[in-house]
Design a protein around this motif. Sequence first.
Motif, short mmCIF file in Angstrom:
data_model
loop_
_atom_site.label_atom_id
_atom_site.label_comp_id
_atom_site.label_asym_id
_atom_site.label_seq_id
_atom_site.Cartn_x
_atom_site.Cartn_y
_atom_site.Cartn_z
N GLU A 164 26.89 -8.39 68.39
CA GLU A 164 26.36 -9.59 67.76
C GLU A 164 26.95 -10.86 68.40
N SER A 215 24.75 -0.20 54.53
CA SER A 215 25.29 -1.18 55.47
C SER A 215 26.05 -0.55 56.62
N ARG A 226 19.33 -3.72 63.03
CA ARG A 226 19.75 -4.99 62.45
C ARG A 226 19.41 -5.05 60.97
N PRO A 227 20.28 -5.65 60.16
CA PRO A 227 20.00 -5.71 58.71
C PRO A 227 19.13 -6.89 58.31
N ASP A 228 18.93 -7.86 59.19
CA ASP A 228 18.28 -9.10 58.79
C ASP A 228 16.88 -9.29 59.36
N THR A 229 16.34 -8.31 60.04
CA THR A 229 15.03 -8.48 60.66
C THR A 229 14.33 -7.14 60.75
N GLN A 255 12.64 -5.06 69.53
CA GLN A 255 12.17 -6.21 68.77
C GLN A 255 10.68 -6.12 68.51
N PRO A 263 18.50 -2.39 51.86
CA PRO A 263 19.70 -3.16 51.45
C PRO A 263 20.82 -2.31 50.87
N GLU A 282 17.16 -3.13 71.24
CA GLU A 282 18.26 -3.47 70.35
C GLU A 282 19.18 -2.25 70.26
N ARG A 297 12.34 -1.83 58.26
CA ARG A 297 13.31 -2.86 57.88
C ARG A 297 14.49 -2.15 57.21
N ARG A 298 15.68 -2.64 57.48
CA ARG A 298 16.89 -2.02 56.97
C ARG A 298 16.91 -2.06 55.45
#
Length: 808
Positions: free
Chosen positions: A486, A609, A649-652, A635, A606, A645, A603-604
């Motif tokens: 990151e 983690s 990724r947790p945010d996208t 991506q 929630p 990647e 998508r990850r």
Amino acid sequence: MVASGAHRAGPLKQQNKAHKGGKHRGTAQRRAGGRVSVKALPHRRRRDLNRVDRRHQALQLRRQRKEAVLAEKRSLGSRDGPPHLVVAVPLHARAAAHDALRLLQSQDSAVVHVDEEKAGSFAILCPRLKQRWRFIMAQAGDLHAVLDLAKVADSLLFVLDPVDGWDSTGEHCLSCLFAQGLPSYVLAVTGGTDVPPKKRIDAKKKLTKAIEKWFPEVKLFPLNTEQESSVLLRHLATQKQRHLAFRDRRAHLLAYAAEFVPSQESDQIGTLKVSGFVRGQTLNVNSLVHIVGHGDFQMSQVDAPPDPLSLNPRVVKGQKKSQDMDVQEDSANGTDEMEEDVKILMKADTSKQESLQSEVVPDPMEGEQTWPTEEELQEAEASQKENKRVVKVPKGTSKYQAAWIVDDGEEGSEEEEDDEDDDFGDDMMEEAVSQEGESSGEEEELAEEECETMTMSECMRDDQYDEKVEEDEQMLEKYKQERMDEMFPDEVDTPRDVPARVRFQKYRGLKSFRTSPWDPKENLPRDYARIYQFQDFSRTRKHLFRQIEKEETEGASVGWYVTLHVCNVPVSVMESFKEGKPLVLFSLLPHEQKMSVLNFLVRRHPSNSDPVRAKEELIFHCGFRRFRASPLFSQHTSADKHKLEHFLRPDTALVVTVYAPITFPPVSVLVFKQRSNGMHDLIATGSLLAVDPDRIIIKRLVLSGHPFKIFTKAAVVRYMFFNREDVMWFKPVELRTKWGRRGHIKEPLGTHGHMKCHFDGQLKSQDTVLLNLYKRVYPKWTYDPYVPEPVPWVRSESALPGQEVEME
């Protein structure tokens, strides 16, 4: 008096003559030769309709939709349709699901069939209401059983605890069910009378508030008396049915009875006779059938035994027909009724039957074979020894792409065959980097190679606690690598002992990642010779779905009770059915048994983690399939090239690429990761994006250097390379800096890798010079259709959101 409104022409309006074009108009008519121009029809019929006709048309459409919904409700559970399949799922350890099912069995003027082989499985027949139901009990801790039953269930009956609602296991089960797709559902609360009367109102308010997260505007049905069970049963029969696209377009069946007939050659493989009610679509005997969790198979014939859950059963002589509620017990596996009056509906036609071939057998003599043979490799090595050095492209060429063509006979060719897609480095660099130990970026890259097979064997201890400590250390290392990726995405250190032109010989530079061309058919791996590819996948999908909607296929219609003869089935399928596992079958559409490259948009989740690295073995639940594979992450963009990647990724939203059998979307996808103790963690959810082997996934590698001396528009850069030849080799590649400057290598200085670079502006002393290299990567062929059963989740106390805060 002049009217205030606008003037509108009446029916006696003056009509003027149309203008004639004179000679030009006559000339055009003569040239036409009597041909009449095509009349332009309007795109929308609505323009030709007046206001009253449009309202009438909308009324007809509403009426048709309403009639279709009513017809669906009437057919489900009726004499001509399949029984209404209800799966009871307890969401708490204290939820009395068995008491709820016992109340449902106590219906007046109903006949109850109890299946002794399966606990909690029974059928209710109501001749007066012309309805029939089949209830099945599912354990929330058995994840595969719950998901398989939800694939074919008409309704789900969630049984809650009156105080806590659901626990952690129930919450995990709900997360998986919502990601897979929920059919119609009902919430029932049992044991409300056990709560003290003064606390019942508060407990109901707290429970109603807590379930709004998962089920907004849903009514809770108490289930403590026979009257309340009748209300619940009536609601199940009249509620609107929710559709799942992947099952509505395919014929599916839940086994009511099964029988295994071993073959003459071996007792481990034989013919499985599966009986059940056809749902979804018409079942054709020539199509393939997928047994969930066990693979794809062919059918030999379809029989029509008598319906064991008929609303009007035939009365056998010497047997009186009971008027009150009767409780009947089914025989073992229901084989007694199957043997009576069995009619053969259809037999498979070998000329029309779908093949089980899933991979293409590559022809080594094919003219377009791009991989060299062993003799050609030996000849290339001999020519290299004779010529000492083969220069393909002269220095100073203006064609950028030609400057980065790598000879197939170089040192890395053997490594490409073995490990073409590994994220970090070649095998020849593994020893050098391990001895050096200075390059943290290279250690990060090499750690990803064979991450599934590397084991930590420092010491042999019997204590299980030390094993957990080892797992913690590995997880800590993954956290560090994810954090470094990151902070410094794709950055690696240039090796000191091996020339950079050899280490990065598979990479190339690009003038622009977005606009530079990249041929999708260039240097494909061997695995691409084994897969199938569509010329236009979306057009094929639309054509198949149009055939399903319009054309009528021959076979067993929806609602028929049939027996399928499935060929060459292992005996383990029958053993799992005897253990109480659900046996679910789905018919496959054309081409769905063939292997290709599938891209999932996920998508990850929630709730998880933990770091998930690319090419780790994950478990996929894709519609009606389950399999294991090692995916790539890339991506999700609209460009023709997509950047790799290294972590999920947790945010996208990311695209996951794997080798798997073809499946036509829309299909939901659940991604799990197996723990060391056998439990499955839900890490991502999404849907199938497309089946596209031409999706170009590009791995970027960034070499960094630091400005040593800075001039107006020039600078001396060091630490990017460590010899003069590497500077000359990478001279055509454009440079950029972290602060937005662009430039190029002008000339090398000295023999230790210093280089003079020219930029479009003056650099800052704290800026960093970067050089981007790219190569295309492919997923690993690790597809495994057999997924081990997960260890049941350990139940804990209440997991209702916000309850602990309220208790404080």
